[in-house]
Design an enzyme around this catalytic site. Structure first.
Site, PDB file in Angstrom:
ATOM      1  N   ASP A 191       0.861  -1.186   0.000  1.00  0.00           N
ATOM      2  CA  ASP A 191       0.000   0.000   0.000  1.00  0.00           C
ATOM      3  C   ASP A 191       0.893   1.230   0.000  1.00  0.00           C
ATOM      4  OD1 ASP A 191      -1.893   1.923   0.217  1.00  0.00           O
ATOM      5  OD2 ASP A 191      -2.856   1.126   2.022  1.00  0.00           O
ATOM      6  N   LYS A 268     -14.119   1.317   2.164  1.00  0.00           N
ATOM      7  CA  LYS A 268     -14.124   1.549   3.615  1.00  0.00           C
ATOM      8  C   LYS A 268     -15.364   2.362   3.951  1.00  0.00           C
ATOM      9  CE  LYS A 268      -9.094   1.573   3.935  1.00  0.00           C
ATOM     10  NZ  LYS A 268      -7.915   2.441   3.788  1.00  0.00           N
TER      11      LYS A 268
END
Ligand code: MG
Length: 385
Positions: A191, A268
């Site tokens: 990431d 998310k």
């Protein structure tokens, strides 16, 4: 089932080890818990967290949004007309996705309770347990390799390694150190948290591919706004590319999917504004053949329980990034998901599966945990590096 009241409680829990990414370093998890009470006494819970560098939300803005803007419009509405509630919630303010997510979670908790089903079953019930990876924060090579080795020895089979700080040669060296230590079996996801330029990302990913690092996917290599950059990277690499900070809304997802700018998406609830919108993003991605991961910010087990219910309910959600509660020094939340190593069991109680009586003590005098509840939150200790 009319909504009678909506209340907020700010909380704070220290992390066992600082969480470091290309965007920030976090020492303490801050959150606002929201409690929605209906006229019959039924209670739903939700959580919002202030992730300044990603959502723009702060403890102050979340509390204001819920108490001063959302609650007055939602009190008196009927849970059995949830589309009216979600429309009102989403039109109440522009942005403020974390505050919206907290209220949305509480409404979904109540919907599950009303149906007499655990939320993951109410939403589709695809699976009753899921597996999470564990995140390796950005540090020097040896510390990252030490951390990775410890997580693998604790039976985590997926490592999410934070990169995107400094020169790409440093990122390559970090991954080589970790792969050298843990061997070829654990899956490694990277990431970059927007830390690379598009050409830099292509070069870094090419070097990792040539070095045989066997990277499963790369999250958000370039800046959130650089959708053309995401596509540039996706078109020029073999390693699958995942959008995270680039996708908040259904409209963001549609644009990225139409351009075929990524291979995967990370949903998310703090970005989407809750489960109601997350379902739409996932359905849209599925129609384009793009699988989704569901992750969280640095959230406590309350927010992650809601996200896990959503994630477990859908077949197109194939990856789960729910290690945040495992990074906390204490667990404030009574009930909810149960961790067994990397395996997360969904609760079988209706709704989110929280223990309302014990949850209701959070923030009350004499609960034994009041020291963790913020009485004033002017001094956020979230540092941006
Ligand atoms: Mg990410």
């Amino acid at each position: 089932m009319l909504i009678r009241s909506i209340e907020t409680t700010p909380v704070a829990v220290p992390l066992t080890k600082p969480f470091k990414t290309a965007l920030r370093t976090v020492h303490t998890a801050y959150a606002v818990y929201v409690k929605v009470t209906c006229e019959d006494g039924r209670v739903g819970w939700g959580e919002a967290v202030p992730t300044h560098v990603i959502t723009g939300d702060s403890m102050g803005s979340i509390t204001y949004a819920i108490n001063e803007v959302m609650a007055p419009q939602l009190i008196g509405l009927d849970i059995r007309q949830c589309e009216v509630i979600f429309q009102t919630l989403n039109r109440s303010m522009v942005g403020n996705t974390s505050a919206k997510a907290a209220v949305d979670m509480a409404i979904h908790d109540l919907l599950g309770q009303l149906a007499g089903m655990p939320l993951y079953q109410y939403l589709g019930g695809y699976c009753k347990k899921i597996e999470t990876g564990f995140t390796v924060s950005v540090n020097d090579y040896t510390e990252m390799a030490d951390d990775a080795e410890r997580y693998v020895s604790n039976n985590f089979s997926v490592l999410k390694v934070k990169v995107g700080i400094g020169d790409i040669s440093e990122d390559i060296a970090r991954i080589k150190a970790i792969r050298g230590r843990v061997g070829s079996t654990p899956r490694i996801r990277l990431d970059a948290n927007q830390g690379w330029q598009a050409k830099e990302a292509v070069r870094a990913i090419g070097l990792l591919e040539d070095a045989g690092m066997d990277i499963e996917l790369i999250e958000q290599p370039v800046h959130a706004d650089d959708i053309e950059g995401l596509k540039y990277v996706t078109d020029r690499t073999l390693t699958p590319i995942m959008a995270d900070e680039s996708v908040f809304s259904v409209q963001d997802a549609l644009r990225i999917l139409q351009l075929r700018a990524v291979d995967l998406m990370n949903i998310k609830l703090m970005k989407s504004g809750g489960i109601h919108q997350a379902i739409k993003i996932n359905a849209l991605a599925e129609s384009y053949g793009v699988a989704c991961m569901v992750g969280s910010m640095i959230e406590t087990k309350l927010g992650v329980t809601a996200a896990a219910h959503f994630a477990a309910s859908q077949p197109n959600i194939t990856r789960f990034d729910f290690d945040a509660p495992l990074m906390l020094a204490q667990d404030l939340v009574a009930g909810g998901i149960v961790y067994e190593g990397r395996v997360i069991h969904l609760p079988e109680l209706p709704g989110l599966g929280l223990d309302d009586a014990r949850m209701g003590l959070i923030g009350k005098e004499g609960d034994g945990g009041e020291h963790m509840v913020l009485r004033g939150f002017g001094g956020d200790s979230v540092d941006v590096t």
